[in-house]
Design an enzyme around this catalytic site. Structure first.
Site, mmCIF file in Angstrom:
data_model
loop_
_atom_site.group_PDB
_atom_site.id
_atom_site.type_symbol
_atom_site.label_atom_id
_atom_site.label_comp_id
_atom_site.label_asym_id
_atom_site.label_seq_id
_atom_site.Cartn_x
_atom_site.Cartn_y
_atom_site.Cartn_z
ATOM 1 N N ASP A 43 -7.617 7.104 -12.195
ATOM 2 C CA ASP A 43 -7.406 6.737 -11.382
ATOM 3 C C ASP A 43 -8.677 5.985 -10.350
ATOM 4 O OD1 ASP A 43 -7.193 7.769 -8.573
ATOM 5 O OD2 ASP A 43 -6.686 9.030 -8.644
ATOM 6 N N MET A 44 -8.559 5.167 -9.954
ATOM 7 C CA MET A 44 -9.977 4.604 -9.255
ATOM 8 C C MET A 44 -10.548 5.307 -7.984
ATOM 9 S SD MET A 44 -11.006 2.131 -11.703
ATOM 10 C CE MET A 44 -10.092 3.794 -12.559
ATOM 11 N N ASN A 70 -8.008 -5.220 -8.164
ATOM 12 C CA ASN A 70 -6.627 -5.827 -7.405
ATOM 13 C C ASN A 70 -5.655 -4.515 -7.937
ATOM 14 O OD1 ASN A 70 -4.398 -6.955 -7.215
ATOM 15 N ND2 ASN A 70 -3.636 -7.041 -8.839
ATOM 16 N N HIS A 71 -6.350 -3.082 -7.374
ATOM 17 C CA HIS A 71 -5.335 -2.151 -7.437
ATOM 18 C C HIS A 71 -5.634 -1.596 -6.330
ATOM 19 C CE1 HIS A 71 -9.789 -0.836 -7.192
ATOM 20 N NE2 HIS A 71 -9.114 0.373 -7.063
ATOM 21 N N TYR A 145 -4.272 -0.069 6.584
ATOM 22 C CA TYR A 145 -4.411 -1.334 5.796
ATOM 23 C C TYR A 145 -4.639 -2.192 5.725
ATOM 24 C CZ TYR A 145 -1.947 -4.603 2.742
ATOM 25 O OH TYR A 145 -1.711 -5.486 1.737
ATOM 26 N N LYS A 149 -8.667 -4.390 3.834
ATOM 27 C CA LYS A 149 -8.697 -5.153 3.498
ATOM 28 C C LYS A 149 -9.843 -6.102 4.440
ATOM 29 C CE LYS A 149 -5.647 -4.712 0.537
ATOM 30 N NZ LYS A 149 -6.125 -4.889 -0.830
ATOM 31 N N ILE A 180 4.164 -11.523 -1.988
ATOM 32 C CA ILE A 180 5.015 -12.105 -3.475
ATOM 33 C C ILE A 180 5.556 -11.142 -4.150
ATOM 34 C CG2 ILE A 180 3.063 -12.241 -5.797
ATOM 35 C CD1 ILE A 180 1.745 -13.144 -2.973
ATOM 36 N N THR A 182 6.732 -9.234 -5.930
ATOM 37 C CA THR A 182 6.733 -7.896 -6.894
ATOM 38 C C THR A 182 8.628 -6.646 -6.638
ATOM 39 O OG1 THR A 182 6.293 -6.392 -4.780
ATOM 40 C CG2 THR A 182 4.250 -7.816 -6.735
#
Length: 253
Positions: A43-44, A70-71, A145, A149, A180, A182
């Site tokens: 878990d980062m 990229n998590h 968010y 970023k 993107i 996904t």
């Protein structure tokens, strides 16, 4: 990105929380041509798991050429649900969620980069931090968010300059992404099929990010349409504020 690196014959190590999924990705990466493929289940949001990840790279490879960050995640709730709640910060000033979100989506990026820097300095390596157009432009109902970023941009852009000033040959690439394709994004746009026309393919996005890291690009914008949008927000901020207050789009989770 792991699969694209595998096709290029790289040695890769990946990390995420779901060990069963990690095993599947590692197996496929090997079948695609990776010289080696390993994983660390972690878990980062936990400092010790970040440390284990970089230590595993040191032990497995003896060096590190690329660090790709990229998590994304939260310990409080599904980000897909959070994104689609559409609540402004004043409606839901959830500080516990905010602190947790920044810890996983900002602090852990900084921690991993800091732990990896000694190895990257030895190899004249590369850091690739995946961000978003929402790290360049403010957006309603996504204050938490955008905060993470924008902060990624600020930290890694400053780190780039610091490394240049110190004469360290470690490049820092910031990937600024739009929509993107996904599975989560495609699912979220089912009721607005016209939006699917602006969604970028996953494989092409992965290759754009990899190419940016390999060429030591300062920034990568993908799809390219995100570039003029961010510049418009910079050049005409008041008009951009007005326009964004009238629309409601959410990023991928």
């Amino acid at each position: 990105m792991a699969y694209q690196y595998a096709r290029l014959g790289a040695k890769i190590l990946i990390t995420a929380r779901r060990e069963n999924r990690l095993k599947e990705v590692v197996a496929k990466a090997k079948s695609l041509g990776a010289q080696e493929a390993h994983y660390v289940a972690g878990d980062m949001g936990k400092a010790e798991d970040c440390e284990r990840t970089i230590q595993a790279a040191r032990e497995k490879f003896g060096r590190l050429d690329y660090l790709v960050l990229n998590h994304m995640g939260s310990n409080f709730k599904s980000l897909q649900d959070k994104f689609h709640e559409g609540k402004s910060w004043d409606q839901d000033p959830n500080m516990d969620f905010f602190v947790d979100f920044l810890n996983i989506n900002l602090v852990s990026y900084v921690r991993l980069a800091s732990l990896a820097l000694p190895l990257l300095k030895e190899s004249s390596g590369r850091i690739v931090a995946v961000s978003s157009g929402f790290g360049k432009i403010p957006w309603p109902n996504l204050s938490y968010y955008c905060a993470s970023k924008f902060a990624l941009d600020g930290f890694f852009s400053s780190l780039r300059v610091e490394l240049m000033k110190a004469g360290q040959d470690v490049s820092v690439t910031l990937a600024v992404l739009g929509y993107i394709g996904t599975p989560n994004v495609v699912h979220s746009l089912q009721n607005t099929p016209e939006m699917l026309d602006i969604v970028a393919p996953v494989n092409q996005t992965a290759m754009a990010i990899i190419r940016g890291g390999a060429t030591r690009a300062r920034e990568v914008y993908y799809p390219f349409s995100i570039w003029p949008l961010t510049k418009f927000g910079t050049l005409m901020p008041q008009m951009f504020d007005y326009l964004t207050s009238k629309i409601d789009l959410v990023p991928e989770s």
